[in-house]
Design a protein around this motif. Structure first.
Motif, PDB file in Angstrom:
ATOM      1  N   PRO A  66      26.833  -7.823 -33.343  1.00  0.00           N
ATOM      2  CA  PRO A  66      26.466  -6.410 -33.293  1.00  0.00           C
ATOM      3  C   PRO A  66      25.138  -6.186 -34.011  1.00  0.00           C
ATOM      4  CG  PRO A  66      28.531  -6.732 -34.526  1.00  0.00           C
ATOM      5  CD  PRO A  66      28.048  -8.079 -34.098  1.00  0.00           C
ATOM      6  N   LEU A  67      24.370  -5.230 -33.550  1.00  0.00           N
ATOM      7  CA  LEU A  67      23.079  -4.925 -34.164  1.00  0.00           C
ATOM      8  C   LEU A  67      23.228  -4.132 -35.462  1.00  0.00           C
ATOM      9  CD1 LEU A  67      20.860  -4.125 -31.066  1.00  0.00           C
ATOM     10  CD2 LEU A  67      20.640  -6.049 -32.639  1.00  0.00           C
ATOM     11  N   ARG A  68      24.402  -3.551 -35.665  1.00  0.00           N
ATOM     12  CA  ARG A  68      24.619  -2.736 -36.860  1.00  0.00           C
ATOM     13  C   ARG A  68      26.078  -2.893 -37.293  1.00  0.00           C
ATOM     14  NH1 ARG A  68      22.343   2.683 -38.527  1.00  0.00           N
ATOM     15  NH2 ARG A  68      24.044   3.737 -39.583  1.00  0.00           N
ATOM     16  N   ILE A  69      26.270  -3.124 -38.599  1.00  0.00           N
ATOM     17  CA  ILE A  69      27.625  -3.216 -39.138  1.00  0.00           C
ATOM     18  C   ILE A  69      27.716  -2.413 -40.436  1.00  0.00           C
ATOM     19  CG2 ILE A  69      28.184  -5.454 -38.100  1.00  0.00           C
ATOM     20  CD1 ILE A  69      27.600  -6.774 -40.822  1.00  0.00           C
ATOM     21  N   ALA A  70      28.901  -1.928 -40.728  1.00  0.00           N
ATOM     22  CA  ALA A  70      29.198  -1.331 -42.034  1.00  0.00           C
ATOM     23  C   ALA A  70      30.105  -2.313 -42.757  1.00  0.00           C
ATOM     24  CB  ALA A  70      29.874   0.020 -41.871  1.00  0.00           C
ATOM     25  N   VAL A  71      29.767  -2.599 -43.998  1.00  0.00           N
ATOM     26  CA  VAL A  71      30.502  -3.588 -44.783  1.00  0.00           C
ATOM     27  C   VAL A  71      31.025  -2.938 -46.051  1.00  0.00           C
ATOM     28  CG1 VAL A  71      30.333  -5.785 -46.017  1.00  0.00           C
ATOM     29  CG2 VAL A  71      29.057  -5.444 -43.891  1.00  0.00           C
ATOM     30  N   GLU A  72      32.308  -3.106 -46.278  1.00  0.00           N
ATOM     31  CA  GLU A  72      32.935  -2.637 -47.498  1.00  0.00           C
ATOM     32  C   GLU A  72      33.113  -3.848 -48.407  1.00  0.00           C
ATOM     33  OE1 GLU A  72      36.300   0.316 -47.328  1.00  0.00           O
ATOM     34  OE2 GLU A  72      37.367  -1.466 -48.084  1.00  0.00           O
ATOM     35  N   ALA A  73      32.663  -3.731 -49.652  1.00  0.00           N
ATOM     36  CA  ALA A  73      32.797  -4.819 -50.618  1.00  0.00           C
ATOM     37  C   ALA A  73      33.218  -4.225 -51.954  1.00  0.00           C
ATOM     38  CB  ALA A  73      31.484  -5.578 -50.751  1.00  0.00           C
ATOM     39  N   THR A  74      33.714  -5.080 -52.831  1.00  0.00           N
ATOM     40  CA  THR A  74      34.168  -4.648 -54.143  1.00  0.00           C
ATOM     41  C   THR A  74      33.104  -4.982 -55.180  1.00  0.00           C
ATOM     42  OG1 THR A  74      36.412  -5.227 -53.441  1.00  0.00           O
ATOM     43  CG2 THR A  74      36.094  -4.756 -55.770  1.00  0.00           C
TER      44      THR A  74
ATOM     45  N   SER B  22      31.266  -1.618 -36.496  1.00  0.00           N
ATOM     46  CA  SER B  22      30.149  -2.344 -35.890  1.00  0.00           C
ATOM     47  C   SER B  22      29.717  -1.619 -34.626  1.00  0.00           C
ATOM     48  CB  SER B  22      30.519  -3.796 -35.596  1.00  0.00           C
ATOM     49  OG  SER B  22      31.633  -3.875 -34.757  1.00  0.00           O
ATOM     50  N   SER B  23      28.435  -1.719 -34.336  1.00  0.00           N
ATOM     51  CA  SER B  23      27.902  -1.056 -33.157  1.00  0.00           C
ATOM     52  C   SER B  23      28.371  -1.770 -31.898  1.00  0.00           C
ATOM     53  CB  SER B  23      26.373  -1.051 -33.204  1.00  0.00           C
ATOM     54  OG  SER B  23      25.861  -2.372 -33.100  1.00  0.00           O
TER      55      SER B  23
END
Length: 190
Positions: free
Chosen positions: A124-132, A100-101
């Motif tokens: 946060p203004l930006r997030i990375a999300v890992e999903a299955t 997250s930013s």
């Protein structure tokens, strides 16, 4: 005639309300691809519920999301419908935020599970999300601004958190009657 409270309207539409144990517990992950059929069934239930809810309330300005615990299913699945017209809903299975930013903003959020109030929440203004994916592969998606806010909110539900857990100390939700931004998009600086 007595006006029906927003939370009662959501309860009538099948949304579990604040105070229910299922909203305070982490949701169970899917074993994919082994539980593909079960995951598809939950996704279908979320899609049907979102359709019912969207007919009762306008979410066009901000979009909407729904996590499986909010419809009484203790599994790690959520669906997010972005605000942009014609955008396909995002399905999240076993999601987790991996980055997250540091850049944050604070805006009002609502929650279908206690729709009588709105709360000012820093995110946060930006997030990375890992999903299955249903086939068991891992997908990473980067979300920004309003979409990051929606996705983060739903992942919090899957972790057993309501947005009030994210509010700054001393900041309290306001009654929905005082909230003046229904139907408007969140505002971001360019």
């Amino acid at each position: 005639m007595t006006e029906v409270r927003p939370s009662q309207r959501m309860r009538d539409l099948g949304v579990v309300q604040h105070g229910a144990d299922i909203l305070a517990e982490p949701a169970g992950a899917f074993e994919l691809p082994a539980e593909k059929t079960a995951a598809e069934r939950v996704i279908e239930q979320l899609t049907v519920a979102m359709g019912r809810i969207a007919q009762a309330h306008d979410f066009s300005g901000k979009g909407m999301g729904l996590a499986a615990p909010q419809i009484g299913i203790a599994r790690a699945a959520a669906t997010v419908r972005p605000a942009e017209a014609g955008t396909e809903p995002i399905v999240l299975l076993n999601p987790r935020i991996t980055a997250s930013s540091e850049e944050m903003d604070e805006q009002y959020e609502g929650c279908l599970s206690f729709f009588d109030v709105r709360g000012m929440v820093p995110r946060p203004l930006r997030i990375a999300v890992e999903a299955t994916a249903l086939d068991g592969t891992t997908q990473v998606t980067v979300c920004e601004r309003g979409l990051a806010r929606l996705v983060h909110h739903e992942i919090d539900h899957l972790d057993g958190l309501l947005y009030t857990a994210r509010m700054r100390p001393g900041v309290e939700p306001i009654p929905v009657g005082e909230y003046r931004q229904t139907g408007r998009a969140w505002a971001y600086e360019r």
